[in-house]
Each structure stands twice: as structure tokens, then as C-alpha cells.
Design an enzyme around this catalytic site. Sequence first.
Site, PDB file in Angstrom:
ATOM      1  N   GLY A  47       0.806  -1.517   0.191  1.00 19.19           N
ATOM      2  CA  GLY A  47      -0.341  -0.335  -0.033  1.00 19.19           C
ATOM      3  C   GLY A  47       0.402   1.081   0.571  1.00 19.19           C
ATOM      4  N   CYS A  48       0.664   2.269   0.312  1.00 16.66           N
ATOM      5  CA  CYS A  48       0.772   3.881  -0.309  1.00 16.66           C
ATOM      6  C   CYS A  48       2.051   3.129   1.388  1.00 16.66           C
ATOM      7  CB  CYS A  48       0.164   4.555   1.623  1.00 16.66           C
ATOM      8  SG  CYS A  48       0.769   6.233   1.022  1.00 16.66           S
TER       9      CYS A  48
END
Length: 207
Positions: A47-48
Site C-alpha cells: 500500500g501507500c
Amino acid sequence: MAFTMPTFLSRFTRPFMSSTRLGITADTNGGAPAIPEGAEKATLAAGCFWGVEHIYRKHFDGKGLYDARVGYTGGDLNDPSYRAVCSGQTGHAESVQLHYDPSRITYRQILEFFYRLHDPTTANRQGPDVGHQYRSAIYYHNPEQERIAREITQKANEQWYKGGIVTEIVPAGQWWDAEEYHQQYLHNNPSGYECPTHFLRTFPSLQ
């Protein structure tokens, strides 16, 4: 440990700044600081990349971690920009590349930590961040890393996630450092966006 959602819009309003980056293969250091001989490398997507890099640094700094860089891998476009990767059209994942001392940190520890710090059961998504660039992936650099990745993934799937893991396990390819303003972003911007799925789960140790 729980995270609140600071300004979700900041995820989308951070500046699309231009910056020179190094396109490097899976087996070169590129823009990282000088790495001692004998260091090993791990490349992961969860993810981020802001939160992933930040959590690894907080936990492993001073314990054998030489460097953690955020960047892009797994796609087809050369020299991808953040704007291009955010479009979801390049095939790249927001990723983190760790260089570490294998006498102090093992690859198994890194991967067990990986499965604690994010949700590996949501395909192409972490919390509110949706798209192929937010997929969960382990990019292995040699056959031993692949063997360990598959073993740890199987154990985490059986013992922690009840068969729900969708993490990709694929060979490491070309790595591109992200723009400089992304490096150590949450250290430099403490109130910046942090994905709410990025926290350490209190699972028992894998057996």
C-alpha cells in the site's frame, strides 16, 4: 496501536513535483546511501509507501537496517513519475526497498513484520487507497528469498489470515526511486496522510 485518518484529501493533494530519479536494476543500490559490503536487500509493496517505510524505520533503525527507500517497481514504464503511477496504468506498485545487515536482521523477520503491518487480504487495496499500485507484493531477489517468502506466506495464511492472503510473490525487476519529497515523508511531515491499515497486528509468533 491504532491510527486515525489525518486529512484523507492530503493523499490526493500532495504536490506532483518533478525530481531526478535513478532507474536501477534489482541488484544495484541506485540512490541509496553507501551500503556496506555483505548487506542484503528486500523489496516489498504493502500500500501507500509512506507508512510502510516509516514503520520499518521506526522498528528496525539501530537494529541492522541500513536504509529504506520508497519507489516504484513491478511495472512496464521506464522512469515512472508519481503522477503516472497514481493513474494505475503503469503496472507499478508503490514499494519499499530495504538494505540490511543479515547478521542482525533475517529475511524471515522482515517478512513476518510485513504481514503484521498491513492487510494482505485485500486485492489492490489498502484501506481507502484503491488501485493496482496499492497491491500487496513480495519481490524476491534470489531463490532463497523466494523459498522463505513462500514458506512465511503459507504460515501467515494458515495461522493469521485463515486463507485470505492475496499477496503476490514475484521476481524483483527494475526499481525506480520515488521523487525525493517522498523519501522519509512522514518523518518530515508528521501530520501527513497515513493509511489506517498500517499498524502492527498483535499476532502470536509464526510456528
